[in-house]
Design a protein around this motif. Structure first.
Motif, PDB file in Angstrom:
ATOM      1  N   ASN A   1       0.856  -1.185   0.000  1.00 55.58           N
ATOM      2  CA  ASN A   1       0.000   0.000   0.000  1.00 55.58           C
ATOM      3  C   ASN A   1       0.892   1.235   0.000  1.00 55.58           C
ATOM      4  OD1 ASN A   1      -2.038   1.844   0.221  1.00 55.58           O
ATOM      5  ND2 ASN A   1      -2.705   1.233   2.273  1.00 55.58           N
ATOM      6  N   SER A   2       0.961   1.879  -1.146  1.00 58.85           N
ATOM      7  CA  SER A   2       1.728   3.115  -1.248  1.00 58.85           C
ATOM      8  C   SER A   2       0.790   4.265  -1.609  1.00 58.85           C
ATOM      9  CB  SER A   2       2.855   2.975  -2.280  1.00 58.85           C
ATOM     10  OG  SER A   2       2.380   2.379  -3.462  1.00 58.85           O
ATOM     11  N   SER A   3       0.175   4.197  -2.794  1.00 61.54           N
ATOM     12  CA  SER A   3      -0.898   5.134  -3.146  1.00 61.54           C
ATOM     13  C   SER A   3      -2.247   4.431  -3.063  1.00 61.54           C
ATOM     14  CB  SER A   3      -0.680   5.669  -4.557  1.00 61.54           C
ATOM     15  OG  SER A   3      -0.707   4.606  -5.504  1.00 61.54           O
ATOM     16  N   ASN A   4      -2.206   3.136  -3.129  1.00 61.94           N
ATOM     17  CA  ASN A   4      -3.373   2.256  -3.099  1.00 61.94           C
ATOM     18  C   ASN A   4      -2.838   0.841  -2.911  1.00 61.94           C
ATOM     19  OD1 ASN A   4      -2.647   3.196  -6.086  1.00 61.94           O
ATOM     20  ND2 ASN A   4      -3.080   0.986  -6.142  1.00 61.94           N
ATOM     21  N   VAL A   5      -3.720  -0.091  -2.697  1.00 65.25           N
ATOM     22  CA  VAL A   5      -3.291  -1.477  -2.561  1.00 65.25           C
ATOM     23  C   VAL A   5      -2.960  -2.028  -3.940  1.00 65.25           C
ATOM     24  CG1 VAL A   5      -3.933  -3.792  -1.805  1.00 65.25           C
ATOM     25  CG2 VAL A   5      -4.683  -1.802  -0.496  1.00 65.25           C
ATOM     26  N   LYS A   6      -1.767  -2.596  -4.087  1.00 64.63           N
ATOM     27  CA  LYS A   6      -1.352  -3.162  -5.363  1.00 64.63           C
ATOM     28  C   LYS A   6      -0.691  -4.506  -5.138  1.00 64.63           C
ATOM     29  CE  LYS A   6       2.430  -2.062  -7.489  1.00 64.63           C
ATOM     30  NZ  LYS A   6       3.275  -3.266  -7.168  1.00 64.63           N
ATOM     31  N   VAL A   7      -0.694  -5.329  -6.179  1.00 64.92           N
ATOM     32  CA  VAL A   7      -0.013  -6.613  -6.145  1.00 64.92           C
ATOM     33  C   VAL A   7       1.309  -6.476  -6.881  1.00 64.92           C
ATOM     34  CG1 VAL A   7      -1.144  -7.466  -8.263  1.00 64.92           C
ATOM     35  CG2 VAL A   7      -0.270  -9.100  -6.567  1.00 64.92           C
ATOM     36  N   GLY A   8       2.311  -7.226  -6.434  1.00 68.18           N
ATOM     37  CA  GLY A   8       3.609  -7.173  -7.083  1.00 68.18           C
ATOM     38  C   GLY A   8       4.387  -8.456  -6.865  1.00 68.18           C
ATOM     39  N   VAL A   9       5.537  -8.541  -7.545  1.00 67.82           N
ATOM     40  CA  VAL A   9       6.412  -9.709  -7.486  1.00 67.82           C
ATOM     41  C   VAL A   9       7.825  -9.251  -7.177  1.00 67.82           C
ATOM     42  CG1 VAL A   9       7.550 -11.476  -8.900  1.00 67.82           C
ATOM     43  CG2 VAL A   9       5.078 -11.154  -9.065  1.00 67.82           C
ATOM     44  N   THR A  10       8.530  -9.994  -6.351  1.00 65.48           N
ATOM     45  CA  THR A  10       9.939  -9.731  -6.118  1.00 65.48           C
ATOM     46  C   THR A  10      10.633 -11.013  -5.680  1.00 65.48           C
ATOM     47  OG1 THR A  10      11.506  -8.225  -5.029  1.00 65.48           O
ATOM     48  CG2 THR A  10       9.736  -9.110  -3.665  1.00 65.48           C
ATOM     49  N   ARG A  11      11.955 -11.078  -5.863  1.00 64.07           N
ATOM     50  CA  ARG A  11      12.702 -12.187  -5.288  1.00 64.07           C
ATOM     51  C   ARG A  11      12.606 -12.092  -3.766  1.00 64.07           C
ATOM     52  NH1 ARG A  11      16.387 -10.258  -8.941  1.00 64.07           N
ATOM     53  NH2 ARG A  11      17.780  -9.542  -7.286  1.00 64.07           N
ATOM     54  N   LYS A  12      12.597 -13.227  -3.111  1.00 63.37           N
ATOM     55  CA  LYS A  12      12.489 -13.242  -1.651  1.00 63.37           C
ATOM     56  C   LYS A  12      13.615 -12.438  -1.007  1.00 63.37           C
ATOM     57  CE  LYS A  12      12.140 -16.310   2.350  1.00 63.37           C
ATOM     58  NZ  LYS A  12      12.128 -17.722   2.829  1.00 63.37           N
ATOM     59  N   SER A  13      14.796 -12.480  -1.624  1.00 61.31           N
ATOM     60  CA  SER A  13      15.943 -11.761  -1.073  1.00 61.31           C
ATOM     61  C   SER A  13      15.768 -10.247  -1.141  1.00 61.31           C
ATOM     62  CB  SER A  13      17.217 -12.162  -1.832  1.00 61.31           C
ATOM     63  OG  SER A  13      17.116 -11.823  -3.201  1.00 61.31           O
ATOM     64  N   GLN A  14      14.772  -9.781  -1.913  1.00 61.10           N
ATOM     65  CA  GLN A  14      14.539  -8.344  -2.058  1.00 61.10           C
ATOM     66  C   GLN A  14      13.422  -7.827  -1.151  1.00 61.10           C
ATOM     67  OE1 GLN A  14      16.411  -6.015  -4.054  1.00 61.10           O
ATOM     68  NE2 GLN A  14      17.685  -7.816  -3.686  1.00 61.10           N
ATOM     69  N   VAL A  15      12.975  -8.641  -0.227  1.00 56.26           N
ATOM     70  CA  VAL A  15      12.014  -8.198   0.802  1.00 56.26           C
ATOM     71  C   VAL A  15      12.812  -7.718   2.010  1.00 56.26           C
ATOM     72  CG1 VAL A  15      10.231  -8.970   2.412  1.00 56.26           C
ATOM     73  CG2 VAL A  15      10.194  -9.780   0.037  1.00 56.26           C
ATOM     74  N   PRO A  16      12.555  -6.491   2.539  1.00 54.02           N
ATOM     75  CA  PRO A  16      11.536  -5.512   2.143  1.00 54.02           C
ATOM     76  C   PRO A  16      12.035  -4.444   1.184  1.00 54.02           C
ATOM     77  CG  PRO A  16      12.506  -4.801   4.185  1.00 54.02           C
ATOM     78  CD  PRO A  16      13.252  -6.049   3.785  1.00 54.02           C
ATOM     79  N   THR A  17      13.226  -4.637   0.573  1.00 54.86           N
ATOM     80  CA  THR A  17      13.794  -3.597  -0.288  1.00 54.86           C
ATOM     81  C   THR A  17      12.819  -3.158  -1.370  1.00 54.86           C
ATOM     82  OG1 THR A  17      16.020  -4.459   0.090  1.00 54.86           O
ATOM     83  CG2 THR A  17      15.704  -3.046  -1.831  1.00 54.86           C
ATOM     84  N   ARG A  18      12.159  -4.123  -2.015  1.00 56.96           N
ATOM     85  CA  ARG A  18      11.227  -3.794  -3.094  1.00 56.96           C
ATOM     86  C   ARG A  18      10.105  -2.907  -2.584  1.00 56.96           C
ATOM     87  NH1 ARG A  18      10.410  -2.431  -8.145  1.00 56.96           N
ATOM     88  NH2 ARG A  18       8.570  -3.337  -9.110  1.00 56.96           N
ATOM     89  N   TRP A  19       9.599  -3.186  -1.393  1.00 58.12           N
ATOM     90  CA  TRP A  19       8.507  -2.373  -0.843  1.00 58.12           C
ATOM     91  C   TRP A  19       8.976  -0.953  -0.542  1.00 58.12           C
ATOM     92  CZ3 TRP A  19       7.438  -6.645   3.333  1.00 58.12           C
ATOM     93  CH2 TRP A  19       7.001  -7.802   2.692  1.00 58.12           C
ATOM     94  N   ILE A  20      10.180  -0.849  -0.014  1.00 54.13           N
ATOM     95  CA  ILE A  20      10.744   0.476   0.270  1.00 54.13           C
ATOM     96  C   ILE A  20      10.870   1.270  -1.021  1.00 54.13           C
ATOM     97  CG2 ILE A  20      12.816   1.689   1.048  1.00 54.13           C
ATOM     98  CD1 ILE A  20      13.278  -0.666   3.007  1.00 54.13           C
ATOM     99  N   ASP A  21      11.391   0.631  -2.079  1.00 52.81           N
ATOM    100  CA  ASP A  21      11.581   1.319  -3.358  1.00 52.81           C
ATOM    101  C   ASP A  21      10.269   1.832  -3.932  1.00 52.81           C
ATOM    102  OD1 ASP A  21      14.276   0.816  -3.189  1.00 52.81           O
ATOM    103  OD2 ASP A  21      14.293  -0.808  -4.672  1.00 52.81           O
ATOM    104  N   GLN A  22       9.176   1.176  -3.607  1.00 51.13           N
ATOM    105  CA  GLN A  22       7.868   1.596  -4.110  1.00 51.13           C
ATOM    106  C   GLN A  22       7.181   2.609  -3.205  1.00 51.13           C
ATOM    107  OE1 GLN A  22       5.767  -2.137  -4.696  1.00 51.13           O
ATOM    108  NE2 GLN A  22       6.554  -2.320  -6.781  1.00 51.13           N
ATOM    109  N   GLY A  23       7.809   2.939  -2.077  1.00 55.24           N
ATOM    110  CA  GLY A  23       7.210   3.917  -1.174  1.00 55.24           C
ATOM    111  C   GLY A  23       6.018   3.381  -0.415  1.00 55.24           C
ATOM    112  N   ALA A  24       5.983   2.066  -0.181  1.00 57.40           N
ATOM    113  CA  ALA A  24       4.857   1.460   0.530  1.00 57.40           C
ATOM    114  C   ALA A  24       5.012   1.647   2.035  1.00 57.40           C
ATOM    115  CB  ALA A  24       4.766  -0.028   0.206  1.00 57.40           C
ATOM    116  N   HIS A  25       3.943   2.087   2.686  1.00 61.76           N
ATOM    117  CA  HIS A  25       4.015   2.218   4.147  1.00 61.76           C
ATOM    118  C   HIS A  25       3.561   0.946   4.850  1.00 61.76           C
ATOM    119  CE1 HIS A  25      -0.198   3.399   3.349  1.00 61.76           C
ATOM    120  NE2 HIS A  25      -0.451   2.979   4.568  1.00 61.76           N
ATOM    121  N   GLU A  26       3.001   0.013   4.086  1.00 57.80           N
ATOM    122  CA  GLU A  26       2.639  -1.289   4.643  1.00 57.80           C
ATOM    123  C   GLU A  26       2.622  -2.315   3.516  1.00 57.80           C
ATOM    124  OE1 GLU A  26      -1.200  -0.890   6.464  1.00 57.80           O
ATOM    125  OE2 GLU A  26      -2.120  -0.036   4.680  1.00 57.80           O
TER     126      GLU A  26
END
Length: 275
Positions: free
Chosen positions: A122-147
């Motif tokens: 959830n950054s601007s709205n709830v969205k679905v996405g894909v990332t390598r497990k090793s990129q959690v939570p980096t991918r979420w941070i890069d997208q500006g997600a607060h949760e």
């Protein structure tokens, strides 16, 4: 822990090719900019005046001074390097699990045949996405997600891709960058969303559904959010100065409402000075 090699960098100038900022998820996310000879802790620059000057291009693949086309690559490299295959943006096109090469099978095996996460953020709205497990939570941070929350953990990128394709019929798969930067967001129960979407997971991925996990909350270093964010185009405005008041996603936020997407400018060589 990443560090700053020179503690007196405030009065110094730095030059290097832009790459996405590195991050650490602490109580407040820490951001670091790799300027080749130094890592700059960007959090320490909040309230400081930063000057960013465009110097030249430097393709992240061939290293030549050629106009950047996409993802930090010049046009020829973008269509040739395995680091920019279609499967990167469209995981459902992954074929390494079948032994089928796109551009470089060994590279594709190393990238695709690893645990992947399908998530809700959830950054601007709830969205679905894909990332390598090793990129959690980096991918979420890069997208500006607060949760954010994981939905499934699968053994390869293809399964993650077909799951994302199925779920985005019922939930967004894009972030509105303006809403994200304005912090115009509403808290949602991602656990409820995850459970509602469970029925739409493809049969091949149902066994990988993650039960009973909790949301991850992320806090960004922002003093003031822009009301009307305006994006800095460093090619059209090759010399910009502004007071840094926040960092969210891969964006630097300045006091005059200007925002600069570091990741979108990968492959540009810049000179940075701090006052």
């Amino acid at each position: 822990m990443l560090g700053v090699k020179n503690s007196k960098f405030y009065a110094m100038q730095y030059q290097g090719v832009l790459k996405k900022m590195l991050t650490e998820n602490n109580d407040e996310i820490q951001y670091y900019l790799d300027m080749e000879s130094d890592f700059i802790n960007m959090n320490q620059l909040l309230t400081k005046t930063i000057t960013i000057q465009f110097v030249k291009y430097q393709c992240l693949n061939c290293g030549l001074d050629k106009q950047i086309y996409r993802q930090g690559f010049c046009k020829s490299c973008f269509f040739e390097t395995a680091r920019a295959g279609d499967w990167i943006m469209r995981p459902e096109l992954s074929k390494a699990h079948l032994g089928i090469e796109d551009r470089d099978l060994e590279y594709e095996k190393q990238s695709q045949l690893k645990p992947h996460i399908v998530y809700l953020a959830n950054s601007s709205n709830v969205k679905v996405g894909v990332t390598r497990k090793s990129q959690v939570p980096t991918r979420w941070i890069d997208q500006g997600a607060h949760e954010a929350i994981e939905i499934v953990e699968v053994p390869n990128r293809y399964l993650a891709g077909i799951t994302e394709v199925a779920l985005k019929e019922h939930v967004a798969d894009k972030t509105n960058w303006r809403k994200m930067l304005k912090n115009d967001v509403v808290d949602e129960s991602l656990e409820d969303w995850k459970n509602k979407l469970k029925q739409y997971i493809p049969e091949e991925a149902k066994e990988y559904f993650i039960e009973n996990n909790k949301e991850t909350e992320l806090k960004f270093p922002v003093i003031a959010y822009p009301e009307k964010p305006k994006s800095l185009n460093l090619i059209k405005t090759p010399n910009y100065s502004g007071k840094l008041v926040g960092i969210k996603g891969q964006y630097l936020i300045f006091e005059d409402q200007t925002v600069f997407n570091v990741r979108a400018n990968e492959g540009l060589v810049v000179q940075i000075s701090i006052q």
